[in-house]
Design a protein around this motif. Structure first.
Motif, PDB file in Angstrom:
ATOM      1  N   UNK A 290      58.993  11.964   1.584  1.00  0.00           N
ATOM      2  CA  UNK A 290      58.333  11.812   0.289  1.00  0.00           C
ATOM      3  C   UNK A 290      57.499  10.558   0.143  1.00  0.00           C
ATOM      4  N   UNK A 291      57.338   9.812   1.231  1.00  0.00           N
ATOM      5  CA  UNK A 291      56.438   8.664   1.190  1.00  0.00           C
ATOM      6  C   UNK A 291      55.034   9.226   1.242  1.00  0.00           C
ATOM      7  N   UNK A 292      54.224   8.996   0.204  1.00  0.00           N
ATOM      8  CA  UNK A 292      52.891   9.533   0.441  1.00  0.00           C
ATOM      9  C   UNK A 292      52.028   8.474   1.071  1.00  0.00           C
ATOM     10  N   UNK A 293      51.823   8.750   2.349  1.00  0.00           N
ATOM     11  CA  UNK A 293      51.163   7.784   3.190  1.00  0.00           C
ATOM     12  C   UNK A 293      49.691   7.718   2.813  1.00  0.00           C
ATOM     13  N   UNK A 294      49.144   6.536   2.835  1.00  0.00           N
ATOM     14  CA  UNK A 294      47.759   6.359   2.429  1.00  0.00           C
ATOM     15  C   UNK A 294      46.808   7.024   3.423  1.00  0.00           C
ATOM     16  N   UNK A 295      47.219   7.070   4.672  1.00  0.00           N
ATOM     17  CA  UNK A 295      46.308   7.523   5.710  1.00  0.00           C
ATOM     18  C   UNK A 295      46.684   8.921   6.162  1.00  0.00           C
ATOM     19  N   UNK A 296      45.936   9.849   5.697  1.00  0.00           N
ATOM     20  CA  UNK A 296      46.221  11.217   6.124  1.00  0.00           C
ATOM     21  C   UNK A 296      45.442  11.574   7.382  1.00  0.00           C
ATOM     22  N   UNK A 297      44.475  10.741   7.695  1.00  0.00           N
ATOM     23  CA  UNK A 297      43.733  10.941   8.939  1.00  0.00           C
ATOM     24  C   UNK A 297      43.851   9.658   9.732  1.00  0.00           C
ATOM     25  N   UNK A 298      44.440   9.738  10.908  1.00  0.00           N
ATOM     26  CA  UNK A 298      44.607   8.543  11.718  1.00  0.00           C
ATOM     27  C   UNK A 298      43.688   8.632  12.933  1.00  0.00           C
ATOM     28  N   UNK A 299      42.879   7.612  13.097  1.00  0.00           N
ATOM     29  CA  UNK A 299      41.985   7.592  14.254  1.00  0.00           C
ATOM     30  C   UNK A 299      42.434   6.486  15.206  1.00  0.00           C
ATOM     31  N   UNK A 300      42.710   6.847  16.429  1.00  0.00           N
ATOM     32  CA  UNK A 300      43.176   5.876  17.413  1.00  0.00           C
ATOM     33  C   UNK A 300      42.053   5.532  18.397  1.00  0.00           C
ATOM     34  N   UNK A 301      42.291   4.471  19.143  1.00  0.00           N
ATOM     35  CA  UNK A 301      41.248   4.007  20.057  1.00  0.00           C
ATOM     36  C   UNK A 301      41.230   4.781  21.376  1.00  0.00           C
ATOM     37  N   UNK A 302      40.042   5.001  21.876  1.00  0.00           N
ATOM     38  CA  UNK A 302      39.886   5.584  23.203  1.00  0.00           C
ATOM     39  C   UNK A 302      39.375   4.487  24.126  1.00  0.00           C
ATOM     40  N   UNK A 303      39.260   4.835  25.394  1.00  0.00           N
ATOM     41  CA  UNK A 303      38.740   3.837  26.325  1.00  0.00           C
ATOM     42  C   UNK A 303      38.056   4.519  27.509  1.00  0.00           C
ATOM     43  N   UNK A 304      36.907   4.015  27.865  1.00  0.00           N
ATOM     44  CA  UNK A 304      36.217   4.546  29.047  1.00  0.00           C
ATOM     45  C   UNK A 304      36.799   3.891  30.286  1.00  0.00           C
ATOM     46  N   UNK A 305      37.336   4.718  31.180  1.00  0.00           N
ATOM     47  CA  UNK A 305      37.911   4.182  32.416  1.00  0.00           C
ATOM     48  C   UNK A 305      36.947   4.489  33.552  1.00  0.00           C
ATOM     49  N   UNK A 306      36.368   3.459  34.088  1.00  0.00           N
ATOM     50  CA  UNK A 306      35.385   3.682  35.157  1.00  0.00           C
ATOM     51  C   UNK A 306      36.080   3.635  36.511  1.00  0.00           C
ATOM     52  N   UNK A 307      36.006   4.735  37.221  1.00  0.00           N
ATOM     53  CA  UNK A 307      36.560   4.763  38.584  1.00  0.00           C
ATOM     54  C   UNK A 307      35.434   5.140  39.539  1.00  0.00           C
ATOM     55  N   UNK A 308      35.777   5.852  40.551  1.00  0.00           N
ATOM     56  CA  UNK A 308      34.778   6.061  41.604  1.00  0.00           C
ATOM     57  C   UNK A 308      33.853   7.256  41.480  1.00  0.00           C
ATOM     58  N   UNK A 309      34.055   8.069  40.459  1.00  0.00           N
ATOM     59  CA  UNK A 309      33.277   9.312  40.437  1.00  0.00           C
ATOM     60  C   UNK A 309      31.916   9.178  39.763  1.00  0.00           C
ATOM     61  N   UNK A 310      31.604   7.974  39.297  1.00  0.00           N
ATOM     62  CA  UNK A 310      30.276   7.780  38.711  1.00  0.00           C
ATOM     63  C   UNK A 310      29.567   6.632  39.419  1.00  0.00           C
ATOM     64  N   UNK A 311      28.301   6.826  39.660  1.00  0.00           N
ATOM     65  CA  UNK A 311      27.489   5.808  40.334  1.00  0.00           C
ATOM     66  C   UNK A 311      26.026   6.047  39.966  1.00  0.00           C
ATOM     67  N   UNK A 312      25.192   5.166  40.436  1.00  0.00           N
ATOM     68  CA  UNK A 312      23.763   5.365  40.190  1.00  0.00           C
ATOM     69  C   UNK A 312      23.306   6.644  40.880  1.00  0.00           C
ATOM     70  N   UNK A 313      22.345   7.299  40.300  1.00  0.00           N
ATOM     71  CA  UNK A 313      21.795   8.480  40.986  1.00  0.00           C
ATOM     72  C   UNK A 313      20.992   8.044  42.196  1.00  0.00           C
ATOM     73  N   UNK A 314      20.840   8.952  43.143  1.00  0.00           N
ATOM     74  CA  UNK A 314      20.110   8.630  44.387  1.00  0.00           C
ATOM     75  C   UNK A 314      18.728   8.078  44.071  1.00  0.00           C
ATOM     76  N   UNK A 315      18.087   8.633  43.063  1.00  0.00           N
ATOM     77  CA  UNK A 315      16.729   8.225  42.722  1.00  0.00           C
ATOM     78  C   UNK A 315      16.633   6.744  42.357  1.00  0.00           C
TER      79      UNK A 315
END
Lengths: 335, 335
Positions: free
Chosen positions: B308-333
């Motif tokens: 019965x606590x009416x929470x102020x936040x009915x929509x919760x947005x959490x943080x994402x993060x871009x994880x750069x590993x080996x599958x992306x690189x400059x294009x050949x061009x």
DNA sequence: GATCCGAATGTAAAGGATTACATCGGATAT
DNA sequence: ATATCCGATGTAATCCTTTACATTCGGATC
């Protein structure tokens, strides 16, 4: 939400009759049955499960614990179990123990407390708190194991013939011409890992190649295969047999990192045939387990116990299959 | 298994006192409390959940449905949810709906029947049978969504900012120099897929490269990415953005099959950061979602509603993060 | 010393379904 | 016509716990 009393009043019968209409309709005259059913439908009556379970001492629920819910192998088993449970009128509560004995015990308590009628556990560890239940004489305890057959546990179980499956894998590699084969096992404590290892050694021995096996102990996780693979490559193995597809994935990754290629330099064979195995690079040769069927049969075994049917087969062995894809080939030496 | 009556007799008190010792110990004198607790311990008394739930109209259970339990993404969310639920004194029942509306309804019935106190559903489809519950005025319905925010549903939910995350991915690719980018989305009906697509288009547009995006509609599964990838390669894209890691896996597989290599010929970026993503070949660049935290927060939101606590936040947005590993690189061009 | 208060505890109803046993009425057998 | 039986239904106990309300009793207040 109406109760059975209100339904009875509306239909002009006693609660006993309403109850019978719902659970043993053949005992009620057609007239009455139709009348009651109509009221049930209109009023949206649904029996209160707590009241029912209090009275009947049955929960109509099966608890299924897995050591790691994020493991795709278990996911497929769970699916099979859920289907079979639904067929038998039970629903499945899935518990993720994360290999944590405390959590295992917590879930096991649900059985002691009769919150669930029976327990299926995947993995090799039976929660300690259930030992008394098993040793009790009389009716069989409503506990069944899936995947990890452990004879000393005295629990019915469903599994494949891990030794034979493993032998198939080794024979496949030997047949291709491999003479230096790395084997990455599961943890020593895992009975199926032992079975698989025994099967592998048997097969190699039969071929007169006992010494071709180079054994490393992993833990089924991709990460655990990385170091072992690096190490085994240094030992010049031409093939790797991993006791899980996840480890095979780790192996493939390590092979690539070492600047080698699969299957040209090193063949890899996995175990489980995860849904994603065909998308590995290269597509993974592996041993397929009938995952959904394992789930289904564990439930059937458990339901037999719950219904007092003493099933003749307390140990069910299902068929496996070697799936040959692109990750195994002849070694360079044989080409 | 003793009942509260026997415990009361053994301790020389009434059942009311025993019950109080267990649920509101501060109301009982120290003497009595210790005496009762001793008896409880010795007798192994555990309250009967059915009786309790019958009396209190609470089940102390939360139902968590997922569209596909074999999806590793959901597995991590489930873990987080289980932990938070345990903290709050609830246990979690996991239901796998397999995207099947009938099964969804079956699970939803558990809520109507009060077998569980609340429902968390991952995915975008709210079971039809629950609509009346939501529209009812008064207390908020004990229903929370995870991952797939759908504003028109009117259900509290926890999710990341999918549009922003997607924009990050596109900006990363554009920053590397890619000018022909394939995008493989989720199903059109999926709100988060729409958000991600919108985010991707926005980012491209902001960079003045709206036309660089080549969009194909997938379904989050590896298989669905195969054909699209083949097709997009034929269109000379130099990078692929897949709305799930599973599809990225399919893409990598298709790239290999086409005789190309990642990231040399085609960069690939995924979404989710599955535990296995780092073992892909090459290790996958991807958007990480805080999976366990999503699970945790959905439970917290639900528990607030239940209490019965009416929470102020009915929509919760959490943080994402871009994880750069080996599958992306400059294009050949650009090299 | 009477009154009041509050802490500790007890009594008993309530929660909703199932089911053993009792009852009733009509059909069958003799 | 009477005894017997059976199918259909009702009555009421039971499952176990929680909790509103009642009771008791020692101590504080006036």
């Amino acid at each position: 939400m109406p109760t059975i009393i209100e339904v009875a009043a509306l239909a002009g019968v006693s609660t006993a009759t309403v109850s019978r209409v719902l659970s043993r309709p053949e005992q009620v005259s057609e007239d009455t049955r139709l009348r009651v059913l109509a009221v049930v439908r209109e009023s949206g009556y649904v029996p209160n499960v707590a009241a029912r379970s209090l009275r009947t001492l049955r929960a109509a629920k099966i608890l299924l614990t897995v050591p790691d819910i994020s493991n795709a192998f278990f996911a497929s088993v769970i699916r099979g179990a859920e289907e079979a449970a639904r067929d038998a009128g039970y629903s499945v509560v899935v518990g993720d123990t994360r290999h944590d004995p405390d959590v295992e015990d917590q879930y096991a308590d649900m059985l002691s407390r009769r919150e669930v009628d029976g327990l299926i556990f995947l993995g090799h560890r039976l929660p300690a708190s259930l030992a008394p239940m098993l040793s009790r004489k009389g009716a069989a305890a409503p506990i069944v194991n899936g995947c990890e057959y452990s004879p000393d546990l005295g629990v019915p179980s469903v599994h494949i013939d891990n030794a034979a499956a493993s032998a198939d894998a080794i024979e496949h590699l030997i047949g291709l011409g491999h003479r230096r084969i790395g084997v990455v096992t599961g943890p020593e404590i895992s009975p199926i890992s032992r079975d698989r290892l025994a099967g592998a050694i048997d097969a190699a021995t039969r071929a007169g190649l006992r010494d071709s096996l180079h054994i490393r102990i992993g833990d089924y996780s991709a990460g655990s295969a990385i170091d072992h693979t690096r190490d085994l490559i240094a030992q010049d193995v031409t093939a790797l047999f991993c006791f899980s597809d996840e480890m095979a994935m780790g192996a493939l990754s390590a092979i690539g990192d070492a600047g080698l290629s699969c299957p040209k330099d090193v063949s890899v064979i996995g175990f489980d045939d995860l849904p994603l195995a065909r998308y590995f690079q290269p597509p993974l040769t592996t041993i397929a387990q009938p995952k959904a069927m394992i789930g289904r049969r564990t439930v059937e075994l458990l339901v037999d116990i719950l219904h007092g049917v003493d099933s003749p087969s307390r140990q069910v062995t299902l068929d496996h299959e070697l799936i040959v894809r692109g990750s195994t080939a002849q070694p360079a030496s044989a080409r």
